[in-house]
Design a protein around this motif. Structure first.
Motif, PDB file in Angstrom:
ATOM      1  N   VAL A  12     116.780  53.679  13.740  1.00 47.77           N
ATOM      2  CA  VAL A  12     116.523  52.506  14.588  1.00 47.77           C
ATOM      3  C   VAL A  12     115.234  51.839  14.126  1.00 47.77           C
ATOM      4  O   VAL A  12     114.258  52.517  13.775  1.00 47.77           O
ATOM      5  N   ALA A  13     115.242  50.515  14.138  1.00 45.55           N
ATOM      6  CA  ALA A  13     114.032  49.729  13.898  1.00 45.55           C
ATOM      7  C   ALA A  13     113.648  49.054  15.210  1.00 45.55           C
ATOM      8  O   ALA A  13     114.403  48.233  15.732  1.00 45.55           O
ATOM      9  N   GLU A  14     112.494  49.419  15.728  1.00 47.25           N
ATOM     10  CA  GLU A  14     111.957  48.773  16.922  1.00 47.25           C
ATOM     11  C   GLU A  14     111.014  47.662  16.464  1.00 47.25           C
ATOM     12  O   GLU A  14     110.010  47.933  15.794  1.00 47.25           O
ATOM     13  N   ILE A  15     111.355  46.432  16.790  1.00 50.13           N
ATOM     14  CA  ILE A  15     110.654  45.259  16.270  1.00 50.13           C
ATOM     15  C   ILE A  15     109.877  44.597  17.397  1.00 50.13           C
ATOM     16  O   ILE A  15     110.455  44.200  18.420  1.00 50.13           O
ATOM     17  N   ASP A  16     108.580  44.489  17.198  1.00 52.74           N
ATOM     18  CA  ASP A  16     107.678  43.956  18.219  1.00 52.74           C
ATOM     19  C   ASP A  16     107.429  42.481  17.955  1.00 52.74           C
ATOM     20  O   ASP A  16     106.586  42.103  17.135  1.00 52.74           O
ATOM     21  N   GLY A 217     102.333  38.860   6.022  1.00 58.48           N
ATOM     22  CA  GLY A 217     101.320  39.118   7.041  1.00 58.48           C
ATOM     23  C   GLY A 217     101.844  38.998   8.452  1.00 58.48           C
ATOM     24  O   GLY A 217     101.337  39.653   9.377  1.00 58.48           O
ATOM     25  N   LEU A 218     102.870  38.167   8.645  1.00 56.61           N
ATOM     26  CA  LEU A 218     103.480  38.048   9.968  1.00 56.61           C
ATOM     27  C   LEU A 218     104.129  39.354  10.389  1.00 56.61           C
ATOM     28  O   LEU A 218     104.167  39.685  11.581  1.00 56.61           O
ATOM     29  N   TYR A 219     104.632  40.099   9.408  1.00 49.72           N
ATOM     30  CA  TYR A 219     105.477  41.250   9.681  1.00 49.72           C
ATOM     31  C   TYR A 219     104.743  42.582   9.545  1.00 49.72           C
ATOM     32  O   TYR A 219     105.365  43.634   9.531  1.00 49.72           O
ATOM     33  N   GLY A 220     103.412  42.523   9.426  1.00 53.71           N
ATOM     34  CA  GLY A 220     102.620  43.742   9.444  1.00 53.71           C
ATOM     35  C   GLY A 220     102.111  44.207   8.109  1.00 53.71           C
ATOM     36  O   GLY A 220     101.449  45.243   8.022  1.00 53.71           O
ATOM     37  N   ASN A 232     100.983  46.201  13.736  1.00 53.67           N
ATOM     38  CA  ASN A 232     102.268  46.761  13.325  1.00 53.67           C
ATOM     39  C   ASN A 232     103.408  46.056  14.055  1.00 53.67           C
ATOM     40  O   ASN A 232     103.346  45.837  15.275  1.00 53.67           O
ATOM     41  N   CYS A 233     104.454  45.695  13.318  1.00 55.38           N
ATOM     42  CA  CYS A 233     105.551  44.922  13.903  1.00 55.38           C
ATOM     43  C   CYS A 233     106.886  45.645  13.900  1.00 55.38           C
ATOM     44  O   CYS A 233     107.795  45.235  14.623  1.00 55.38           O
ATOM     45  N   VAL A 234     107.019  46.660  13.084  1.00 52.76           N
ATOM     46  CA  VAL A 234     108.304  47.351  13.024  1.00 52.76           C
ATOM     47  C   VAL A 234     108.059  48.851  12.910  1.00 52.76           C
ATOM     48  O   VAL A 234     107.225  49.299  12.122  1.00 52.76           O
ATOM     49  N   THR A 235     108.774  49.599  13.731  1.00 48.98           N
ATOM     50  CA  THR A 235     108.731  51.061  13.683  1.00 48.98           C
ATOM     51  C   THR A 235     110.148  51.558  13.422  1.00 48.98           C
ATOM     52  O   THR A 235     111.049  51.318  14.239  1.00 48.98           O
TER      53      THR A 235
END
Length: 368
Positions: A12-16, A217-220, A232-235
């Motif tokens: 799973v990718a959790e996207i903030d 840079g937008l995406y971490g 951080n934008c995606v876990t």
């Protein structure tokens, strides 16, 4: 912030989305008076162009950049008619009508594209991309006199170029490109100027001009702690499928090719994540995952659906179906990319379709 349930058996990718917007605002602040756009090509670097574009639009972004016409049309449908959407790859005979119909701004990269755009007499101006040293896409300096003589100034709204070495701040090519770009832009003084991506923004205000084009840079990615440290934008997490303690016989090894020998008292976990999901094969015997904040090395070759990690140092309570962090706050995207000898861009855009994307805030409203 309410969290959606995470499937126990899948990556799973959790996207903030909130953090993506925060990074955009931080880069806008660094860019000073320049307008700050957002590069959302390649499905917003794998994170989902519709969700990301919608959230950035609600955060105040009004300019977006795509590479292919289908991407640009998707963004247009998402953000509506008031945003500017640029098409990096420019016009071709099979897309020029769609470009005009959807009010997309083409970035003209060659004399052929200039002639095609002139032929169609579109109602909106285009952007000119001039090559100042990248030698990839863009009009050559020797082509500019012909552009001046054929394309009326009112058909040119922006002059763009692209920095080749901005992620190496002291590289002499940055200053060389900047000076050449200024000379080129002066040919069309009425046109807005755009030179910088994320790394270019971090070089300082003299590189910002009128419009910046941040992407990674937008995406971490692309942390420069002296200037910009993105949130951080995606876990990405995946479950443990099995745990074993193999016997360290003389020829005992792990994975395809027997590239890693089993060690005494070693505890191994097999994870439901592989190169089909974006865990690059280059991370074989090189990458890390984290379990409860503890780094656990990837051992043996990454295969299509599985990786094996050494969890000897993880808590003894680690068990099957516990989730490991492949990317995230601990397994930072730049750190993982360095281990794979690649760029964070590749890690994000390689994220496979099997990885379920879960978004926060979940309603896309910008509220938490």
């Amino acid at each position: 912030m309410t969290r959606a349930p995470i499937p126990s058996s899948s990556p799973v990718a959790e996207i903030d989305l909130h953090n993506i917007a925060s990074n955009w605002k931080a880069l806008a602040k660094l860019g000073g008076s320049a307008e700050t756009g957002a590069v959302v090509k390649a499905n917003a670097y794998g994170l989902g162009a519709q969700k990301v574009s919608q959230h950035l639009y609600e955060a105040g972004c009004r300019t977006f950049f795509a590479a292919h016409i289908d991407e640009a049309i998707e963004v247009r449908k998402t953000v509506g008619s008031l945003a500017l959407i640029f098409l990096f790859h420019g016009v071709q005979p099979d897309n020029v009508e769609a470009v005009i119909e959807n009010d997309i701004v083409p970035v003209l990269n060659s004399l052929d594209q200039v002639q095609l755009w002139l032929k169609h007499n579109a109602p909106m101006p285009a952007a000119l991309h001039v090559d100042t040293g990248m030698n990839r896409l863009g009009l050559q300096i020797k082509d500019l006199k012909q552009v001046q003589s054929t394309l009326p100034p009112n058909r040119i709204g922006w002059i763009m170029s692209h920095l080749a070495c901005a992620d190496t701040p002291n590289h002499p090519m940055n200053a060389r490109q900047l000076e050449l770009y200024k000379k080129v832009a002066a040919i069309w003084p009425h046109a807005e100027k755009s030179l910088s991506n994320t790394a270019g923004i971090c070089l300082g205000s003299e590189y910002a001009f009128d419009l910046t084009r941040p992407g990674i840079g937008l995406y971490g990615g692309y942390a420069r702690r002296d200037v910009f440290e993105p949130k951080n934008c995606v876990t990405i997490t995946a479950p443990i499928l099995s745990i074993i303690e193999p016997e360290p016989t003389i020829d005992a090894s792990i994975g395809y090719g027997a590239t890693y020998p089993v060690k005494p008292n070693q505890r191994l976990a097999t994870i439901a994540l592989g190169y089909a999901d974006g865990a690059l094969r280059a991370l074989s015997n090189a990458g890390l995952v984290f379990i409860g904040g503890v780094p656990c090395p990837i051992v043996g070759r990454v295969s299509m659906d599985l990786i094996t990690v050494d969890i000897t140092n993880a808590t003894s309570r680690t068990s099957v179906l516990d989730r490991v962090e492949f990317l995230g706050q601990h397994a930072h995207i730049d750190r993982q990319a360095l281990a794979a000898r690649t760029a964070s861009y590749e890690l994000l855009t390689s994220m496979g379709d099997r990885i379920k994307r879960v978004y926060y805030p979940s309603d896309g409203s910008g509220r938490e």
